[in-house]
Enzyme design. Structure first.
Site, PDB file in Angstrom:
ATOM      1  N   GLY A  43       0.852  -1.151   0.025  1.00 44.80           N
ATOM      2  CA  GLY A  43      -0.202  -0.046  -0.392  1.00 44.80           C
ATOM      3  C   GLY A  43       0.796   1.473  -0.045  1.00 44.80           C
ATOM      4  N   ASP A  44       1.822   1.406   0.751  1.00 47.72           N
ATOM      5  CA  ASP A  44       2.876   2.344   0.658  1.00 47.72           C
ATOM      6  C   ASP A  44       3.474   2.580  -0.781  1.00 47.72           C
ATOM      7  OD1 ASP A  44       2.648   3.493   3.786  1.00 47.72           O
ATOM      8  OD2 ASP A  44       3.300   1.063   4.207  1.00 47.72           O
ATOM      9  N   THR A  45       3.926   2.065  -0.531  1.00 49.55           N
ATOM     10  CA  THR A  45       4.476   1.635  -2.340  1.00 49.55           C
ATOM     11  C   THR A  45       3.920   2.190  -3.116  1.00 49.55           C
ATOM     12  OG1 THR A  45       6.047  -0.470  -1.919  1.00 49.55           O
ATOM     13  CG2 THR A  45       6.496   0.373  -3.970  1.00 49.55           C
TER      14      THR A  45
END
Length: 409
Positions: free
Chosen positions: A180-182
């Site tokens: 999700g962050d990436t």
């Protein structure tokens, strides 16, 4: 060029893709810093502002070498570290001076944090009208959830991904990395490049890029919502299979698992010939995907019976000869030893500033004219504070006074 670099792709005399672009990174952990990492690999000057004392928490995440995360060595290469205590007005003033000269600001704090420091978009654009401001947060800068805390894993859940990452009827599981962050970081990079292009080509001013973690995940969820809209269908977890597309699954071998994607019409026929099931390959109702989906359990059983009697290498060789897409499930060891990764410079050697040699991931994407490069290894906390402050016109005595009062480190 940093002397602590070894065996890395170096650029020729042509300018880097983002040469001349100055980025101030105020984020921490994953989403914001991954964006800064990507911009830095293609030539941007990235000045990372970290908290005094502790710095970015990623420095201490997962496995440590001499007290520093080896993950940090990848996430922060090509960056300069300036340590500021942003709770103090003098440090906020320094940050504003850096931002006033920057092309891009990257931040992934909770909404309202920059505003509390006197760095709202309106205030920053007043001192730098051309600033491209990337803001990554859990739920975005607006909406009823904006003030809720949100990490990547929460974005994965709200974005619809976590519901699908499980065996049917089993607990949803992590993808295994902070996807999700990436995804949010990569959407941020896209937004930054669009905004810089608009500013340069159309004479546009700077603007704010608002990336929410859950929206970045939701953006890659393919047919999830159209299927619900048209048919009321809620897509459910399907384990290793690809629902509605057949055959595409993981199949057991004598020494592990192999993924086979035989879902093209001609590929399916070659696959069935290879596993000794021409009856399935020639069946009229299996010539198209819809018919194969209707009989997917039978097809999967036939493929699984064939793979179960062979090891991975035998399966891979047979399917490669038949031009059927297949692949084994790679571990870190498999990746590190794979000749294709090496041939494409996706495994590089890098020296840390403490003198350790690490193998690290290479750079993506591959540009023919302006390839990405690693110019410097990841900094210690505050390695570049003095040099950056001196470039702003402060002398050694002024810097020493700021350090004595804990404003910088």
């Amino acid at each position: 060029m940093d002397t602590n670099i070894a065996n890395l792709p170096q650029q020729d005399a042509s300018p880097a893709a983002l040469q001349g672009v100055k980025v101030v990174e105020m984020g921490q952990l994953i989403a914001g810093p991954f964006c800064g990492k990507t911009l830095g690999e293609f030539g941007a000057e990235v000045i990372k502002i970290e908290a005094t004392g502790t710095g970015d928490p990623l420095r201490n995440w997962r496995l440590l070498q001499d007290g520093t995360s080896v993950w940090w060595q990848v996430q922060s290469r090509n960056k300069k570290s300036v340590a500021l205590d942003l709770r103090q007005k003098e440090a906020q003033d320094i940050a504003r001076r850096l931002i006033a000269e920057a092309d891009v600001l990257v931040e992934n704090f909770r909404p309202g944090t920059l505003e509390a420091w006197g760095m709202s978009p309106e205030e920053l654009h007043a001192i730098n009208p051309e600033l491209v401001m990337l803001r990554i947060s859990g739920y975005g800068q607006s909406g009823p959830y904006r003030d809720l805390p949100g990490f990547g894993v929460i974005g994965e859940a709200m974005g619809g991904l976590r519901h699908l990452t499980a065996e049917p009827g089993r607990v949803p599981v992590r993808v295994g990395v902070s996807i999700g962050d990436t995804l949010a970081a990569l959407h941020g990079v896209i937004g930054v490049m669009m905004a810089l292009y608009h500013r340069k080509v159309n004479g546009g001013a700077g603007q704010v890029i608002d990336v929410a973690l859950h929206e970045a995940v939701f953006n890659v969820m393919e047919s999830l919502i159209p299927e619900y809209s048209a048919f009321g269908t809620v897509r459910e977890a399907a384990g290793s299979a690809l629902p509605g597309i057949a055959p595409s699954n993981a199949y057991p071998c004598q020494d592990g698992w192999v993924l086979v994607a035989g879902n093209g019409d001609s590929i399916f026929k070659r696959l069935m010939d290879t596993i000794g099931r021409p009856d399935l390959g020639n069946a009229p109702d299996l010539a198209g995907n819809a018919g194969r989906v209707a009989r997917v359990q039978e097809i999967d059983a036939a493929i699984g019976a064939w793979t179960a009697g062979r090891d991975i290498a035998q399966v891979m060789d047979a399917l490669a000869s038949a031009r059927v897409p297949a692949g084994k499930v790679y571990t870190a060891k498999d990746i590190a030893e794979d000749p294709h990764y090496r041939a494409r410079q996706m495994i590089l050697q890098q020296q840390t500033r403490d003198g350790h040699t690490l193998e690290v991931p290479g750079i993506v994407p591959k540009l023919s004219g302006t390839p990405g490069t690693v110019r410097s290894s990841a900094p210690h906390l505050g390695d570049d504070t003095d040099a950056v402050l001196q470039s702003m016109g402060l002398d050694a005595q002024q810097i020493a006074a700021l350090r004595e009062r804990g404003i910088v480190q």
